[in-house]
Motif scaffolding. Structure first.
Motif, PDB file in Angstrom:
ATOM      1  N   PRO A  41       3.262  34.140   5.670  1.00 17.89           N
ATOM      2  CA  PRO A  41       3.266  34.303   4.367  1.00 17.89           C
ATOM      3  C   PRO A  41       2.260  33.644   3.343  1.00 17.89           C
ATOM      4  O   PRO A  41       2.017  32.345   3.660  1.00 17.89           O
ATOM      5  CB  PRO A  41       4.714  33.512   4.336  1.00 17.89           C
ATOM      6  CG  PRO A  41       5.304  33.816   5.903  1.00 17.89           C
ATOM      7  CD  PRO A  41       4.181  33.677   6.555  1.00 17.89           C
ATOM      8  N   GLY A  42       1.939  34.339   2.450  1.00 12.72           N
ATOM      9  CA  GLY A  42       0.937  33.884   1.703  1.00 12.72           C
ATOM     10  C   GLY A  42      -0.510  33.533   2.090  1.00 12.72           C
ATOM     11  O   GLY A  42      -1.347  33.264   1.438  1.00 12.72           O
ATOM     12  N   LYS A  43      -0.732  34.289   3.220  1.00 15.97           N
ATOM     13  CA  LYS A  43      -2.148  34.084   3.924  1.00 15.97           C
ATOM     14  C   LYS A  43      -2.778  35.580   3.953  1.00 15.97           C
ATOM     15  O   LYS A  43      -1.844  36.526   4.446  1.00 15.97           O
ATOM     16  CB  LYS A  43      -2.192  33.175   5.176  1.00 15.97           C
ATOM     17  CG  LYS A  43      -1.722  31.981   4.913  1.00 15.97           C
ATOM     18  CD  LYS A  43      -2.001  30.973   6.205  1.00 15.97           C
ATOM     19  CE  LYS A  43      -1.670  29.624   5.982  1.00 15.97           C
ATOM     20  NZ  LYS A  43      -1.938  28.710   6.970  1.00 15.97           N
ATOM     21  N   GLU A  89       2.043  26.120  13.428  1.00 16.95           N
ATOM     22  CA  GLU A  89       1.067  26.865  12.630  1.00 16.95           C
ATOM     23  C   GLU A  89       0.671  28.343  13.297  1.00 16.95           C
ATOM     24  O   GLU A  89       0.086  29.133  12.333  1.00 16.95           O
ATOM     25  CB  GLU A  89      -0.321  26.269  12.457  1.00 16.95           C
ATOM     26  CG  GLU A  89      -0.977  25.581  13.462  1.00 16.95           C
ATOM     27  CD  GLU A  89      -0.523  24.021  13.768  1.00 16.95           C
ATOM     28  OE1 GLU A  89       0.674  23.890  13.883  1.00 16.95           O
ATOM     29  OE2 GLU A  89      -1.544  23.320  14.242  1.00 16.95           O
ATOM     30  N   ASP A  90       1.296  28.597  14.511  1.00 15.62           N
ATOM     31  CA  ASP A  90       0.835  29.881  14.966  1.00 15.62           C
ATOM     32  C   ASP A  90       1.933  30.939  14.497  1.00 15.62           C
ATOM     33  O   ASP A  90       2.011  32.373  14.853  1.00 15.62           O
ATOM     34  CB  ASP A  90       0.861  29.802  16.280  1.00 15.62           C
ATOM     35  CG  ASP A  90      -0.202  29.033  17.243  1.00 15.62           C
ATOM     36  OD1 ASP A  90      -0.008  28.500  17.951  1.00 15.62           O
ATOM     37  OD2 ASP A  90      -1.485  29.367  16.554  1.00 15.62           O
ATOM     38  N   THR A  91       3.079  30.347  13.816  1.00 15.69           N
ATOM     39  CA  THR A  91       4.095  31.292  13.207  1.00 15.69           C
ATOM     40  C   THR A  91       3.685  32.274  12.315  1.00 15.69           C
ATOM     41  O   THR A  91       2.941  31.885  11.234  1.00 15.69           O
ATOM     42  CB  THR A  91       5.228  30.230  12.435  1.00 15.69           C
ATOM     43  OG1 THR A  91       5.711  29.624  13.430  1.00 15.69           O
ATOM     44  CG2 THR A  91       6.175  31.216  11.812  1.00 15.69           C
ATOM     45  N   ALA A  92       3.760  33.462  12.492  1.00 21.92           N
ATOM     46  CA  ALA A  92       3.350  34.616  11.685  1.00 21.92           C
ATOM     47  C   ALA A  92       3.764  35.890  12.363  1.00 21.92           C
ATOM     48  O   ALA A  92       4.580  36.031  13.121  1.00 21.92           O
ATOM     49  CB  ALA A  92       1.744  34.642  11.695  1.00 21.92           C
ATOM     50  N   VAL A  93       3.681  37.103  11.629  1.00 24.33           N
ATOM     51  CA  VAL A  93       3.898  38.412  12.376  1.00 24.33           C
ATOM     52  C   VAL A  93       2.484  38.766  12.892  1.00 24.33           C
ATOM     53  O   VAL A  93       1.642  38.681  12.375  1.00 24.33           O
ATOM     54  CB  VAL A  93       4.231  39.372  10.824  1.00 24.33           C
ATOM     55  CG1 VAL A  93       4.354  40.717  11.619  1.00 24.33           C
ATOM     56  CG2 VAL A  93       5.587  38.850  10.285  1.00 24.33           C
ATOM     57  N   TYR A  94       2.791  39.153  14.057  1.00 21.31           N
ATOM     58  CA  TYR A  94       1.506  39.774  14.950  1.00 21.31           C
ATOM     59  C   TYR A  94       1.575  41.098  14.910  1.00 21.31           C
ATOM     60  O   TYR A  94       2.455  41.845  15.163  1.00 21.31           O
ATOM     61  CB  TYR A  94       1.555  38.828  16.366  1.00 21.31           C
ATOM     62  CG  TYR A  94       1.378  37.190  16.191  1.00 21.31           C
ATOM     63  CD1 TYR A  94       2.387  36.713  15.726  1.00 21.31           C
ATOM     64  CD2 TYR A  94       0.315  36.952  16.891  1.00 21.31           C
ATOM     65  CE1 TYR A  94       1.898  35.150  15.640  1.00 21.31           C
ATOM     66  CE2 TYR A  94       0.016  35.464  16.860  1.00 21.31           C
ATOM     67  CZ  TYR A  94       0.771  34.797  16.158  1.00 21.31           C
ATOM     68  OH  TYR A  94       0.474  33.249  16.179  1.00 21.31           O
TER      69      TYR A  94
END
Length: 122
Positions: A41-43, A89-94
């Motif tokens: 989010p936001g990146k 910090e690896d939390t994201a949509v892949y």
């Protein structure tokens, strides 16, 4: 047209592992390379790893090299991303993507999956 469907995301504790899969169908003969990206989010969307579909030549940026491994199975028409030593910090949509060149920038990839959420808890 090429269709891509990711799976394998979920919730994992820091230090754990996950393996993402991307099922590939359609005009597979059009694919030169595939890649894994993520977006928090936001990146901006971040390139993680790429692989040449025919001979499995790979490229990695420095940020995940040594922890993430990309591979493909040309018989099963599936792309994988093995992720080890996961961090919050690896939390994201892949996302997996298919494109015309083995490069790091998203614009070179023409086909994208819908994404799978990876959440790493501390």
């Amino acid at each position: 047209q090429v269709q891509l469907v990711e799976s394998g995301g979920g919730l994992v504790q820091a230090g754990g592992s996950l393996r993402l899969s991307c099922a590939v169908s359609g005009r597979i003969f059009e694919i030169y390379a595939m890649g894994w990206f993520r977006q928090a989010p936001g990146k901006e969307r971040e390139f993680l790893a790429g692989i040449k579909w025919s001979d499995s030549e790979t490229i990695y940026p420095g940020s995940v090299k040594g922890r993430f491994t990309i591979s493909n199975d040309n018989i099963k028409n599936t792309l994988y991303l093995q992720m080890n030593s996961l961090k919050p910090e690896d939390t994201a949509v892949y996302y997996c993507a298919a494109g015309r060149a083995l490069v790091t920038y998203p614009a070179s990839y023409d086909h994208w999956g819908q994404g799978t959420q990876v959440t790493v808890s501390s």
